[in-house]
Design a protein around this motif. Sequence first.
Motif, mmCIF file in Angstrom:
data_model
loop_
_atom_site.group_PDB
_atom_site.id
_atom_site.type_symbol
_atom_site.label_atom_id
_atom_site.label_comp_id
_atom_site.label_asym_id
_atom_site.label_seq_id
_atom_site.Cartn_x
_atom_site.Cartn_y
_atom_site.Cartn_z
ATOM 1 N N VAL B 314 0.876 -1.174 0.000
ATOM 2 C CA VAL B 314 0.000 0.000 0.000
ATOM 3 C C VAL B 314 0.911 1.221 0.000
ATOM 4 C CG1 VAL B 314 -1.770 1.261 1.263
ATOM 5 C CG2 VAL B 314 -1.737 -1.263 1.312
ATOM 6 N N LEU B 315 0.985 1.913 -1.121
ATOM 7 C CA LEU B 315 1.948 3.008 -1.273
ATOM 8 C C LEU B 315 1.316 4.169 -2.038
ATOM 9 C CD1 LEU B 315 5.167 1.109 -2.416
ATOM 10 C CD2 LEU B 315 4.795 2.193 -0.198
ATOM 11 N N GLU B 316 1.807 5.342 -1.729
ATOM 12 C CA GLU B 316 1.433 6.507 -2.525
ATOM 13 C C GLU B 316 2.578 6.781 -3.510
ATOM 14 O OE1 GLU B 316 0.644 9.894 -0.026
ATOM 15 O OE2 GLU B 316 0.692 11.246 -1.761
ATOM 16 N N ASN B 346 6.012 8.120 1.562
ATOM 17 C CA ASN B 346 5.390 7.075 2.387
ATOM 18 C C ASN B 346 6.058 6.888 3.746
ATOM 19 O OD1 ASN B 346 3.354 5.659 0.421
ATOM 20 N ND2 ASN B 346 5.213 6.016 -0.792
ATOM 21 N N LYS B 349 4.314 6.691 7.391
ATOM 22 C CA LYS B 349 2.889 7.009 7.310
ATOM 23 C C LYS B 349 2.072 5.797 7.729
ATOM 24 C CE LYS B 349 2.523 10.894 4.256
ATOM 25 N NZ LYS B 349 2.415 11.180 2.843
ATOM 26 N N HIS B 352 0.607 2.788 5.530
ATOM 27 C CA HIS B 352 1.368 2.585 4.293
ATOM 28 C C HIS B 352 2.377 1.457 4.544
ATOM 29 C CE1 HIS B 352 0.603 6.643 2.167
ATOM 30 N NE2 HIS B 352 -0.354 6.389 3.034
ATOM 31 N N THR B 353 2.669 0.731 3.520
ATOM 32 C CA THR B 353 3.676 -0.327 3.664
ATOM 33 C C THR B 353 5.055 0.311 3.817
ATOM 34 O OG1 THR B 353 2.355 -1.724 2.202
ATOM 35 C CG2 THR B 353 4.648 -2.386 2.562
#
Lengths: 643, 643
Positions: B314-316, B346, B349, B352-353
Amino acid sequence: MTLKNLNGLNFNKLSENQITELEQAAKRARINSLTMIQGANSGHPAGAFSSIEMLLSVYGLANLTPENADSFDRDNIIISHGHVSAGVYAVLAEYGFVDIEDAVKNFRRCKSAFQGHVVREVPGIDWSTGNLGQGLSAGVGYALAQRARNYKGHVYVLTGDGGQTKGQLAEARRVAVNEKLNNITALIDLNEHQICGDINDVMHCNIKALWEADGWYYIECNGHDFNELFDAIKKARELDSPCVIACKTVMGKFGGVMENTSEYHGKATGEKNYYDIIKSLGGDENLLASVNDYRKKNLIPEYHGRLIKPIEPVLEFGERFRYSPDIKTDNRSAFGNVLTQTGELNYKKTNHTPILVFDCDLAPSVMTANFKKSCPDNFIQCGIQEHATATISGAAAAGGTLSLWADFGMFGLDEAYNQHRLNDINNAGNKLVLTHTGLDVGEDGETHQCIDYVGLMRNMFGWKILVPADPNQTDLITRWMLKTPGCMCLAMGRSKVDVIPEFYDEDYKFEYGKAVKLRSGKSGSIFALGYMTQTALKAADKLKAESNIDVSVYCVSCPLEADIEAITEAAETNFIITLEDHHVRTGIAPVIAMAMAENNLHTKFKKLGVSHYGLSGSSQEVRKFMGLTVDGVIENVNELLRK
Amino acid sequence: MTLKNLNGLNFNKLSENQITELEQAAKRARINSLTMIQGANSGHPAGAFSSIEMLLSVYGLANLTPENADSFDRDNIIISHGHVSAGVYAVLAEYGFVDIEDAVKNFRRCKSAFQGHVVREVPGIDWSTGNLGQGLSAGVGYALAQRARNYKGHVYVLTGDGGQTKGQLAEARRVAVNEKLNNITALIDLNEHQICGDINDVMHCNIKALWEADGWYYIECNGHDFNELFDAIKKARELDSPCVIACKTVMGKFGGVMENTSEYHGKATGEKNYYDIIKSLGGDENLLASVNDYRKKNLIPEYHGRLIKPIEPVLEFGERFRYSPDIKTDNRSAFGNVLTQTGELNYKKTNHTPILVFDCDLAPSVMTANFKKSCPDNFIQCGIQEHATATISGAAAAGGTLSLWADFGMFGLDEAYNQHRLNDINNAGNKLVLTHTGLDVGEDGETHQCIDYVGLMRNMFGWKILVPADPNQTDLITRWMLKTPGCMCLAMGRSKVDVIPEFYDEDYKFEYGKAVKLRSGKSGSIFALGYMTQTALKAADKLKAESNIDVSVYCVSCPLEADIEAITEAAETNFIITLEDHHVRTGIAPVIAMAMAENNLHTKFKKLGVSHYGLSGSSQEVRKFMGLTVDGVIENVNELLRK
């Protein structure tokens, strides 16, 4: 000017004159190595500067000279931190091994022997290095070879300190102690810097405690003081155990801006710094300009280094064993029988090449236990330490023995691939025997299935692989391997196999590279890798008996080679099937497909092999679930004929 | 009967009742594991017997239960000596992880989860092992993952004593200490036996001194006494440093003929001994007969184990960087830019991974130094210890992070091949970034040329390789790699390269497996691997301009995949040339040749690549001497057209 080699410590104390000469040589070596690096605009100056006195001392004391560098009976020197090459070449020039002008002008240039990391092609260098952590293993291999050849010499291994953390180093330490070696000394360039900074910040490692825990005698000295270095080396040689000398040095010593920093680990200093340093060392400020002029001309260097050839063993061989077609036996036993027979015939015989056999705690399974009984002093137990063992066995070959390491495929090759790559680069000529290869490892499961030995070896240039089909072929191939120079790998499964009558024949001779045609048919052709040949033969016979379909069967025992004649002939039939208990993408399938493409041959093509990680069960069951059975082959033949 | 998990040490002292229950469980586990092995007539009984109490204690205390075994937030347990699988399965059954009847009946049978060496498919097992020496590294990886995920758990690693000599073990010890881990405990089954005999005879290793030298807290206990085991584990958990518990055990404990000998390390006891031992343990003498009956029926086991999937991160992500065609930059910098950008977006956060980046003393060269600056707590320096790092980075991914290790190709892959094979078998999902691949390593010479990365990776089943051609493709491929689950390897050279306008295009999307057609021509076709594409393009453009010859150029960035559509199209032209600065036998040439053979496609075929170990010089010079230049390509095109 050439320094005098002191040839094996025939001295008490260095005279003032000798020290002055060495100090002058150190200055010249620093000037020359820095000029090499600046000329190439690439290299590792700071480590070279910290190692200079160590190099001058070891090359000054060892019984290794330009005159004896190509013979076996001498001391050996391994430079494990091969990136300090510029310093090494400069020191080798001081002792007359190489021409300094050549080295300075052609450092790190294509076709020059003076590579970025030291190579055996340069006289005085006993092991091509570059991948850290392997040098001590190479030293142990040479030390074992000296002992096996009854030569009372010594081995010196110079290493950096950043690489002290490599696990392989510890493995090699333990083998040295287990073998009670007293003919090896390691020297550490303890400058406390590696690429990312201080060695204690990057990765702390208690060097003294670790060497001592593994049983080495530990000495410290000032690595820039010739008196201390010579005394330490003298002491090390007199000990009855392996000894390590921690040489306390300064990174970039006498290199101005390079001193005590990691910044110039791996790059040239730039011209401004260069001239500052050269000036402080009293060097010729015109040297660099002449080097630059030469390099701009882009001449191809004349000196490519000496030719390194693997040993041609001198051995007596016995009569071949013959396994009659009415029995079953495993190929690894057939290998073991030849090894023991040859071991016994040559054990401790003057002028015969000593056979050294290495083991990693698997002797009973890899069939070297009988050799151990017959030739105990030539059997080296290395424990569960495959990385070191791979390099040790390579260097033992380079040191003048017939060196053979037998292990399960997975441990002997997969675990030690990079070590075997270095053996290949060194043209070491060692023999690697893999058992339990392919899916034929029994119930141990996927982690133990070595389905990639062909695919791994194909990435190198010198190795040959031999995969016999049956015990008679194993016998002949083992003999061929033992007498033929070069790095070679013999691969065998675990199970008992049928004897193939054609190989039982007294007239059968093994010919490297040839695919042996065992059945002849016009309908199609099967190429089978090694011990999958029996499956192909049964399929062919069943097809003939039940459906009157005639297929050719070729036994491929040399999977790195494409037998173009056989493939051309096969391409005239309706199909080619490749059959192997090997990864289907990397075994014989691509060899044959590439030969077809390159020679513009075509027919229907189907590859049968291992298409996913195997299961845990008997070899027979595992093959069945992978479709690698007589019926699996027949099914594919029928499908191709229907197409 | 299921034992109660004590879940994280919420106890002071075991009650008498608890001890009785554990002792009874130990008896059952011995009976069940011996029956597994005798039923399979294969396995490792003596080590299983010596580890039983250790296993019962660790699985009893750890926060790892059948209920949480598929989640990340729990303790982890690694069985490094995976050959004691029968004992492990029996103990897992005691705690309700698996069905004992299934394990006993289907041990070491095809399609059963109960493989010869433990695999992650069995709940309660966190790492598939079998190759010794890797377990501690896996434990360190999990411990780092727990820390990065802010989970306050613990990791237990159980190991044998024969494998204490593996160098990788020492490397992992040092990383644990360097990282100040306090959430990991190792337990050694100190039974003093390995295959070839007493561990001190086979290969002496001062276990206590070595663990202490590397900074671990060392405790000893009786490995068959639950009170001592529980106390030691409790103490280990309370320490603020990594701790090792040397569990003094008896090989084959309570196994009659198996006690204190190496003979039954790796084989069944035989029926007579089996019944003697079962009787002495008070077991059911009819059990084996029912297992044998079942196995004779040859049913395919129903339970194949749980499905192991790599993490879906799970990343931005930020905007892509675009490198305009009028500049040159190196692909590794383009990779580094995406990594730093994504790291920053990330970092720390919630939900987040975490991205963990591993280094082996090469951060400045492999372009992870900026990530280190931006995300210091997620940058793990592992020193020059590639074997451990490969496994640590794999297990860190399995433990729920996006784990990425960047290194030179030679060190990151060649040196650690077998570790990456285990990562693959574990479906770990880690990312491996290789720089300085092919001949593009600069002047370092042959030992540093990673000309085999495609050929090595092709031997596995799960890994994908990505070889971008230019910085824009590198940017997109890096993003794709970071967001896509699975083991992936990104390979790049060292040099600055031309930007390819097609990849600069805003509309360009990376599509895995597709060969991108950049020039279209009917005369012939060139397939170029990654950053050799520019050379192919220049050759095509020169052929067009000077000789009006139109050739197609395909950029191959996914060398493990054959783009059949592209190859089919190319086979309709006069020739196919493959161009790569990779070993010519193992790069894209065999992929395309095999695809041609299997699809019955033909045209003239020529493979251009690395045909011997490279020289030491600038990348450009080295390629020139290998014939891998614009003119080299043109010469081959002309020759093929003349044929």
